[in-house]
Design a protein around this motif. Structure first.
Motif, mmCIF file in Angstrom:
data_model
loop_
_atom_site.group_PDB
_atom_site.id
_atom_site.type_symbol
_atom_site.label_atom_id
_atom_site.label_comp_id
_atom_site.label_asym_id
_atom_site.label_seq_id
_atom_site.Cartn_x
_atom_site.Cartn_y
_atom_site.Cartn_z
ATOM 1 N N SER A 17 0.839 -1.197 0.000
ATOM 2 C CA SER A 17 0.000 0.000 0.000
ATOM 3 C C SER A 17 0.872 1.245 0.000
ATOM 4 N N VAL A 18 0.437 2.226 -0.770
ATOM 5 C CA VAL A 18 1.138 3.513 -0.830
ATOM 6 C C VAL A 18 0.699 4.323 0.382
ATOM 7 N N ASP A 19 1.680 4.851 1.103
ATOM 8 C CA ASP A 19 1.349 5.565 2.341
ATOM 9 C C ASP A 19 2.021 6.942 2.309
ATOM 10 N N GLU A 20 3.134 7.127 3.015
ATOM 11 C CA GLU A 20 3.821 8.423 3.001
ATOM 12 C C GLU A 20 4.463 8.669 1.636
ATOM 13 N N PRO A 21 4.178 9.797 0.987
ATOM 14 C CA PRO A 21 4.726 10.039 -0.361
ATOM 15 C C PRO A 21 6.246 9.950 -0.443
ATOM 16 N N ASP A 22 6.948 10.500 0.544
ATOM 17 C CA ASP A 22 8.415 10.494 0.464
ATOM 18 C C ASP A 22 8.975 9.070 0.454
ATOM 19 N N VAL A 23 8.325 8.206 1.195
ATOM 20 C CA VAL A 23 8.781 6.806 1.229
ATOM 21 C C VAL A 23 8.584 6.180 -0.158
ATOM 22 N N THR A 24 7.421 6.416 -0.737
ATOM 23 C CA THR A 24 7.143 5.858 -2.069
ATOM 24 C C THR A 24 8.156 6.367 -3.095
ATOM 25 N N MET A 25 8.512 7.646 -3.006
ATOM 26 C CA MET A 25 9.499 8.195 -3.957
ATOM 27 C C MET A 25 10.846 7.481 -3.794
ATOM 28 N N ARG A 26 11.268 7.311 -2.554
ATOM 29 C CA ARG A 26 12.571 6.642 -2.348
ATOM 30 C C ARG A 26 12.525 5.198 -2.848
#
Ligand code: PEP
Ligand code: MN
Length: 252
Positions: A17-26
């Protein structure tokens, strides 16, 4: 896309699941560097319990759109409710139908009219014939870009979550003429088996893999036990690539 289990192997990887945007970017950048073909990520999550995290919906779709823009990786994400179709189509390069919706014939008919490839996951208790019939709902509607996915079926064995039905892969390919992917993450529900099942899937001729990867899986709000660490992804894919190339194929 190859239909015979002999063409390029697609590797879709990313968060449950996509949660915090910064985590997804990394994570997306690590996957790109590691050689993934596509980015997966759930915005709408089909959870067994209504009290579990249901996904961040539109916010998560916006995060996926940003990840696609930054990395160029095409997106595969699940459609849980046909009312969200327009929003999902704005970002998805491939729409996932989850195992729990494989026999949602209304959704299948709707996706038959959409100009976007569909990744149709086998239901936990569906036979091979029922799985092919579900795909037929989509292509009879006019959308011939259907990919099947073996993600494990329910058996009596409790040592892992689902039994990965590897024999189904070549049979599904032959009966449907469609590409067949394998999900080595949801089948066992255990991180320690993901690499081995991925290799087994390649050995049996899968056309693609869809694998769950997160930055810090134990803190993920869904599927913490099965996701690979994004820092380990390049090593994982290197091992998979070794077998893919030994079989005279390539990762797309
Ligand atoms: C998923 O891929 O996010 C998922 C929920 O898988 P499945 O539908 O196979 O359980
Ligand atoms: Mn998951």
């Amino acid at each position: 896309m190859a239909m015979t289990g002999s063409g390029d192997v697609v590797v879709a990887a990313g968060q449950c699941s996509v949660d915090e945007p910064d985590v997804t970017m990394r994570v997306a950048h690590q996957l790109l560097a590691g050689g993934a073909t596509m980015l997966r990520g759930g915005a709408y999550k089909p959870r067994t319990k209504p009290t579990s995290f249901q996904g961040r919906g539109k916010e998560a779709l916006a995060t996926l759109a940003r990840a696609k823009e930054e990395t160029g990786l095409p997106i595969v994400t699940e459609l849980l409710d046909v009312r969200d179709l327009a929003d999902v189509l704005e970002v998805a390069d491939m729409i996932q139908v989850g195992a729990r919706n494989m026999q949602n014939t209304g959704m299948l008919k709707t996706l038959g009219q959409v100009d976007c490839p569909v990744l149709l996951k086998r239901a936990f208790s569906a036979t091979i014939d029922e799985t092919v019939a579900a795909a037929e709902y989509i292509w009879r509607g006019g959308n011939e870009r259907v990919i099947l996915c073996e993600r494990g079926i329910r058996t009596f064995e409790p040592a892992y979550r689902f039994t990965l039905d590897l024999a189904a892969v070549p049979i599904l390919q032959k009966r449907s003429g469609l590409p067949v992917w394998v999900d080595p993450s949801h089948a066992p529900g255990r991180r320690d088996l993901v690499l081995r099942l991925s290799l087994a899937a390649i050995a049996v001729g899968a056309d693609g893999l869809i694998v769950e990867v997160d930055e810090d899986p134990p803190t993920a709000r869904s599927d913490p036990d099965q996701q690979l660490y994004s820092a380990d992804f390049a090593i994982y894919l290197g091992k998979v690539r070794g077998l893919v190339e030994a079989m005279g194929r390539r990762i797309a």
